[in-house]
Motif scaffolding. Sequence first.
Motif, PDB file in Angstrom:
ATOM      1  N   LEU A 116       0.491  -1.727   0.124  1.00  0.00           N
ATOM      2  CA  LEU A 116       0.138   0.071   0.265  1.00  0.00           C
ATOM      3  C   LEU A 116       0.025   0.960   0.046  1.00  0.00           C
ATOM      4  O   LEU A 116       1.104   2.432  -0.724  1.00  0.00           O
ATOM      5  N   LYS A 117       1.983   1.326   0.696  1.00  0.00           N
ATOM      6  CA  LYS A 117       2.857   2.409   1.032  1.00  0.00           C
ATOM      7  C   LYS A 117       3.475   2.837  -1.022  1.00  0.00           C
ATOM      8  O   LYS A 117       3.399   3.352  -0.464  1.00  0.00           O
ATOM      9  N   LEU A 118       3.750   1.318  -1.331  1.00  0.00           N
ATOM     10  CA  LEU A 118       4.370   1.260  -2.484  1.00  0.00           C
ATOM     11  C   LEU A 118       3.325   2.323  -4.205  1.00  0.00           C
ATOM     12  O   LEU A 118       3.857   3.127  -4.615  1.00  0.00           O
ATOM     13  N   ILE A 119       1.733   1.576  -3.356  1.00  0.00           N
ATOM     14  CA  ILE A 119       0.916   2.247  -4.131  1.00  0.00           C
ATOM     15  C   ILE A 119       0.886   3.791  -4.353  1.00  0.00           C
ATOM     16  O   ILE A 119       0.725   4.514  -4.980  1.00  0.00           O
ATOM     17  N   GLY A 120       1.326   4.359  -3.596  1.00  0.00           N
ATOM     18  CA  GLY A 120       1.013   5.998  -2.735  1.00  0.00           C
ATOM     19  C   GLY A 120       2.392   6.367  -3.154  1.00  0.00           C
ATOM     20  O   GLY A 120       1.681   7.332  -3.361  1.00  0.00           O
ATOM     21  N   LYS A 121       3.229   5.427  -3.293  1.00  0.00           N
ATOM     22  CA  LYS A 121       4.265   6.214  -3.802  1.00  0.00           C
ATOM     23  C   LYS A 121       4.476   6.460  -5.403  1.00  0.00           C
ATOM     24  O   LYS A 121       4.502   7.501  -5.348  1.00  0.00           O
ATOM     25  N   VAL A 122       4.306   5.521  -6.075  1.00  0.00           N
ATOM     26  CA  VAL A 122       4.076   5.608  -7.133  1.00  0.00           C
ATOM     27  C   VAL A 122       2.407   6.612  -7.716  1.00  0.00           C
ATOM     28  O   VAL A 122       2.695   7.058  -8.416  1.00  0.00           O
ATOM     29  N   ARG A 123       2.059   6.476  -7.363  1.00  0.00           N
ATOM     30  CA  ARG A 123       0.758   7.808  -7.388  1.00  0.00           C
ATOM     31  C   ARG A 123       1.231   9.090  -7.471  1.00  0.00           C
ATOM     32  O   ARG A 123       0.787   9.962  -8.284  1.00  0.00           O
ATOM     33  N   ARG A 124       2.135   9.358  -6.385  1.00  0.00           N
ATOM     34  CA  ARG A 124       2.299  10.631  -5.927  1.00  0.00           C
ATOM     35  C   ARG A 124       3.457  11.064  -6.862  1.00  0.00           C
ATOM     36  O   ARG A 124       3.897  11.844  -8.326  1.00  0.00           O
ATOM     37  N   GLN A 125       4.413   9.853  -7.367  1.00  0.00           N
ATOM     38  CA  GLN A 125       5.207  10.336  -8.463  1.00  0.00           C
ATOM     39  C   GLN A 125       4.146  10.563 -10.130  1.00  0.00           C
ATOM     40  O   GLN A 125       5.214  11.248 -10.648  1.00  0.00           O
ATOM     41  N   ILE A 126       3.533   9.370 -10.609  1.00  0.00           N
ATOM     42  CA  ILE A 126       3.078   9.843 -11.273  1.00  0.00           C
ATOM     43  C   ILE A 126       2.024  11.340 -11.895  1.00  0.00           C
ATOM     44  O   ILE A 126       2.074  11.455 -12.696  1.00  0.00           O
ATOM     45  N   ASN A 127       1.259  11.472 -10.857  1.00  0.00           N
ATOM     46  CA  ASN A 127       0.957  12.572 -10.319  1.00  0.00           C
ATOM     47  C   ASN A 127       1.897  13.962 -10.939  1.00  0.00           C
ATOM     48  O   ASN A 127       1.952  14.802 -11.774  1.00  0.00           O
ATOM     49  N   ALA A 128       3.298  13.617  -9.675  1.00  0.00           N
ATOM     50  CA  ALA A 128       4.197  14.757 -10.376  1.00  0.00           C
ATOM     51  C   ALA A 128       4.691  15.061 -11.797  1.00  0.00           C
ATOM     52  O   ALA A 128       4.703  16.142 -12.225  1.00  0.00           O
ATOM     53  N   ILE A 129       4.641  13.864 -12.489  1.00  0.00           N
ATOM     54  CA  ILE A 129       5.362  13.383 -13.775  1.00  0.00           C
ATOM     55  C   ILE A 129       3.360  14.253 -14.547  1.00  0.00           C
ATOM     56  O   ILE A 129       4.236  15.556 -15.754  1.00  0.00           O
ATOM     57  N   ALA A 130       2.526  14.289 -14.284  1.00  0.00           N
ATOM     58  CA  ALA A 130       1.073  15.208 -14.631  1.00  0.00           C
ATOM     59  C   ALA A 130       1.239  16.322 -14.763  1.00  0.00           C
ATOM     60  O   ALA A 130       1.297  16.961 -15.528  1.00  0.00           O
ATOM     61  N   ASP A 131       2.204  16.976 -13.174  1.00  0.00           N
ATOM     62  CA  ASP A 131       2.267  17.813 -13.054  1.00  0.00           C
ATOM     63  C   ASP A 131       2.949  18.661 -13.851  1.00  0.00           C
ATOM     64  O   ASP A 131       2.860  20.292 -14.357  1.00  0.00           O
ATOM     65  N   LYS A 132       4.316  18.114 -14.225  1.00  0.00           N
ATOM     66  CA  LYS A 132       5.338  18.926 -14.885  1.00  0.00           C
ATOM     67  C   LYS A 132       4.238  19.253 -16.430  1.00  0.00           C
ATOM     68  O   LYS A 132       4.952  19.858 -16.708  1.00  0.00           O
ATOM     69  N   ILE A 133       3.855  17.778 -16.666  1.00  0.00           N
ATOM     70  CA  ILE A 133       3.574  17.875 -18.482  1.00  0.00           C
ATOM     71  C   ILE A 133       2.554  19.148 -18.028  1.00  0.00           C
ATOM     72  O   ILE A 133       2.260  19.663 -19.282  1.00  0.00           O
ATOM     73  N   ILE A 134       1.676  19.180 -17.631  1.00  0.00           N
ATOM     74  CA  ILE A 134       0.613  20.180 -17.982  1.00  0.00           C
ATOM     75  C   ILE A 134       1.463  21.951 -17.529  1.00  0.00           C
ATOM     76  O   ILE A 134       1.357  23.167 -18.431  1.00  0.00           O
ATOM     77  N   GLN A 135       2.613  22.136 -16.450  1.00  0.00           N
ATOM     78  CA  GLN A 135       3.217  23.086 -15.761  1.00  0.00           C
ATOM     79  C   GLN A 135       3.924  23.605 -17.136  1.00  0.00           C
ATOM     80  O   GLN A 135       4.222  25.202 -17.424  1.00  0.00           O
ATOM     81  N   GLU A 136       4.572  23.062 -17.988  1.00  0.00           N
ATOM     82  CA  GLU A 136       5.186  22.965 -19.146  1.00  0.00           C
ATOM     83  C   GLU A 136       5.663  22.510 -20.605  1.00  0.00           C
ATOM     84  O   GLU A 136       6.507  23.075 -21.136  1.00  0.00           O
ATOM     85  N   LEU A 137       4.333  22.168 -20.401  1.00  0.00           N
ATOM     86  CA  LEU A 137       4.377  21.264 -22.045  1.00  0.00           C
ATOM     87  C   LEU A 137       3.221  22.254 -22.832  1.00  0.00           C
ATOM     88  O   LEU A 137       1.769  21.215 -22.922  1.00  0.00           O
ATOM     89  N   LYS A 138       3.179  23.093 -22.702  1.00  0.00           N
ATOM     90  CA  LYS A 138       2.200  24.187 -23.587  1.00  0.00           C
ATOM     91  C   LYS A 138       1.768  24.778 -24.433  1.00  0.00           C
ATOM     92  O   LYS A 138       2.379  24.248 -25.582  1.00  0.00           O
TER      93      LYS A 138
END
Length: 349
Positions: free
Chosen positions: A327-349
């Motif tokens: 469960l901790k790993l799932i949470g960590k992967v979720r945060r890592q994937i979300n960080a990539i999505a945030d980066k795409i939204i912020q920088e690939l405009k």
Amino acid sequence: MRPKMAKFISVFNNKGGVGKTTLTWNVADALAEKGKRVLLIDFDPQCNLSIAMLGADAFKSLVSNAVQPRTVRSFLQGYLQNTGPGPISIHDGPHTNENVKIVAGDFWLNVYSDSLSVGNDLLTGNGIAKFTAIRTLEAKLREDGEVFDYVMIDLPPSFGGLVRSALYSSDYLVIPCTSDTFSEYCISLIAQMLPQFIADWENGIVRFKQNNYGSPEYDNLGKPQFSGWIFNGYDTRSRKMLRADQAHYHNIDESNNRLAENLNQHVKSYAAVREIDGESYNIGKVEDMNVLMQNSLWLNVPAAKLDQHKQVKNLTGDKQKWSEAQLKLIGKVRRQINAIADKIIQELK
């Protein structure tokens, strides 16, 4: 007001097994959870993205009709028969955010790939449309009211016609890499091949305009921009990346820097590299998911949502609860994937 155009992202590495498919699917789901509409195009004849998102049985039902399969083939078939683009089918995954749609892949893509002739279609300017069919597909969906913020394209690990077609249609190129020497080597191959692809496109456009009275139809295409890389599948101990993985990360980061330098040196017609703050083109890291990935594929559930389901205990379908560590790993992967999505939204405009 004119709607904002979708951003096209090719997810590509010439090396197989770097997580192109899983990253494409999981990042798309994370983008959708943040309110974005995402169209996935499975442009790999292996069709792993379609099977992962839709499930094997559902995918089989889409390709079973040889007359009119509900896959990317139905749209592309007419390009080979000189009848123009055909009907488009888009599909939902049972556990993927409803704002993610997919154009399912098809093993027939091998035929389409073989039909894409650089000499006869591209360099002569006579078959540009075949190399930019993905753009036409999205445009027709937009005409029908299906408007997307991002189009993400999953690609085979090769430098063939399908990859050329996707890159010519894309705004951005994102490169997944794993912790091994071959990822570093394959980035150097991309550095060699991409400038050649762009030069071929530019030569073809000149010929196309000569034959079509200077038509600007394709002026904004054929300009993929290297936008960064994702480090995938590394291991951690005591919250730190293993030393071997750290070494690979450093070497791959340097290889991507050299890729950027090479593109800037050899491509002068447009900005072939995205401007960044800092010294690294890395846009995110996702560590080794271990058993999570097997369950994600068996259940057709994005990795970040696995804690909403029980894990598959064995191939007979028995299920059980996740351990605390899982469960901790799932949470960590979720945060890592979300960080990539945030980066795409912020920088690939």
